[in-house]
Design a protein around this motif. Structure first.
Motif, short mmCIF file in Angstrom:
data_model
loop_
_atom_site.label_atom_id
_atom_site.label_comp_id
_atom_site.label_asym_id
_atom_site.label_seq_id
_atom_site.Cartn_x
_atom_site.Cartn_y
_atom_site.Cartn_z
N LEU A 115 -9.28 -16.42 1.66
CA LEU A 115 -9.17 -16.79 3.05
C LEU A 115 -10.53 -16.49 3.79
O LEU A 115 -11.34 -15.79 3.65
CB LEU A 115 -8.17 -15.52 3.42
CG LEU A 115 -6.79 -15.49 2.94
CD1 LEU A 115 -6.06 -14.23 3.48
CD2 LEU A 115 -6.04 -16.76 3.39
N SER B 166 -11.77 -13.68 9.10
CA SER B 166 -11.00 -13.41 10.31
C SER B 166 -9.44 -13.62 9.85
O SER B 166 -8.54 -12.95 10.90
CB SER B 166 -11.12 -14.63 11.49
OG SER B 166 -10.92 -15.70 11.23
N GLU B 167 -9.01 -14.01 8.64
CA GLU B 167 -7.68 -14.24 8.38
C GLU B 167 -7.24 -13.15 7.19
O GLU B 167 -6.04 -13.26 7.00
CB GLU B 167 -7.23 -15.77 7.77
CG GLU B 167 -7.74 -16.83 8.80
CD GLU B 167 -6.72 -16.71 9.83
OE1 GLU B 167 -5.53 -16.34 9.85
OE2 GLU B 167 -7.25 -16.94 11.00
N ARG B 168 -8.02 -12.42 6.79
CA ARG B 168 -7.84 -11.45 5.80
C ARG B 168 -7.24 -10.18 6.54
O ARG B 168 -7.51 -9.94 7.65
CB ARG B 168 -9.31 -11.06 4.96
CG ARG B 168 -9.70 -12.14 4.18
CD ARG B 168 -11.16 -11.72 3.70
NE ARG B 168 -11.69 -12.90 3.00
CZ ARG B 168 -13.10 -12.94 2.78
NH1 ARG B 168 -13.97 -11.88 2.98
NH2 ARG B 168 -13.31 -13.98 2.11
#
Length: 178
Positions: free
Chosen positions: A111, A114-116
């Motif tokens: 990922l 920023s999406e983790r």
């Protein structure tokens, strides 16, 4: 000193999703509010005019009475043999799978940063309590999955037992119909 975040969860109006065109600014704004709430708090409150406020209050009153019981009474309603998929799951029982599951960790690594998830390294158990009440018709045959054959758990306390099944079924029906 770290800044404390308020737990005044945003109320997301489901009626906007039901009544507005998909490309409306109002719908986009409500989507943004929902996303922000999930990012900030991991939760939100939904308002749905199809659900009766009195049913909501009755359900909340029942659950407040239930979770106000002593822990030893709550433990009677645990069903670890069914992976906690019926009955109560007390606080600090469930552990995050991804903290130790290699395939899950590999997905997270792929990922964008920023999406983790913010932190899965703590391996801390989940601090919430919950109660699973299944809202399905039992299968007309025995399955190889014991939880599908298990009856719902009804608490023993007399001040709760009488109200439990009708209130849980009413609330579950409201959620399914919404």
């Amino acid at each position: 000193m770290a800044q404390e975040q308020s737990m005044d969860l945003p109320i997301i109006d489901l009626d906007v999703f039901l009544q507005q065109p998909r490309d409306s600014e109002a719908l986009k704004a409500e989507c943004a509010r929902a996303a922000d709430a999930l990012i900030t708090y991991g939760a939100l409150v939904l308002h749905d005019s199809r659900v009766s406020m009195s049913d909501n209050d009755t359900f909340l009153d029942l659950l407040e009475d239930y979770f106000a019981q002593p822990e030893e009474d709550l433990k009677k309603d645990e069903r670890p043999e069914f992976a906690y998929q019926i009955g109560v799951t007390l606080e600090n029982t469930e552990k995050p799978k991804c903290a130790v599951d290699e395939p899950c960790l590999r997905v997270i690594e792929r990922l964008a940063p920023s999406e983790r998830p913010l932190d899965i390294s703590g391996h801390e158990p989940d601090p919430k309590c919950r109660f699973f009440w299944r809202m399905v018709e039992p299968p007309p045959y025995e399955t190889r999955f014991p939880v599908l054959n298990a009856d719902n758990v009804v608490p023993e306390a007399p001040h709760i037992r009488q109200r439990w099944t009708p209130v849980m079924n009413q609330w579950g029906t409201s959620m399914k119909n919404a």
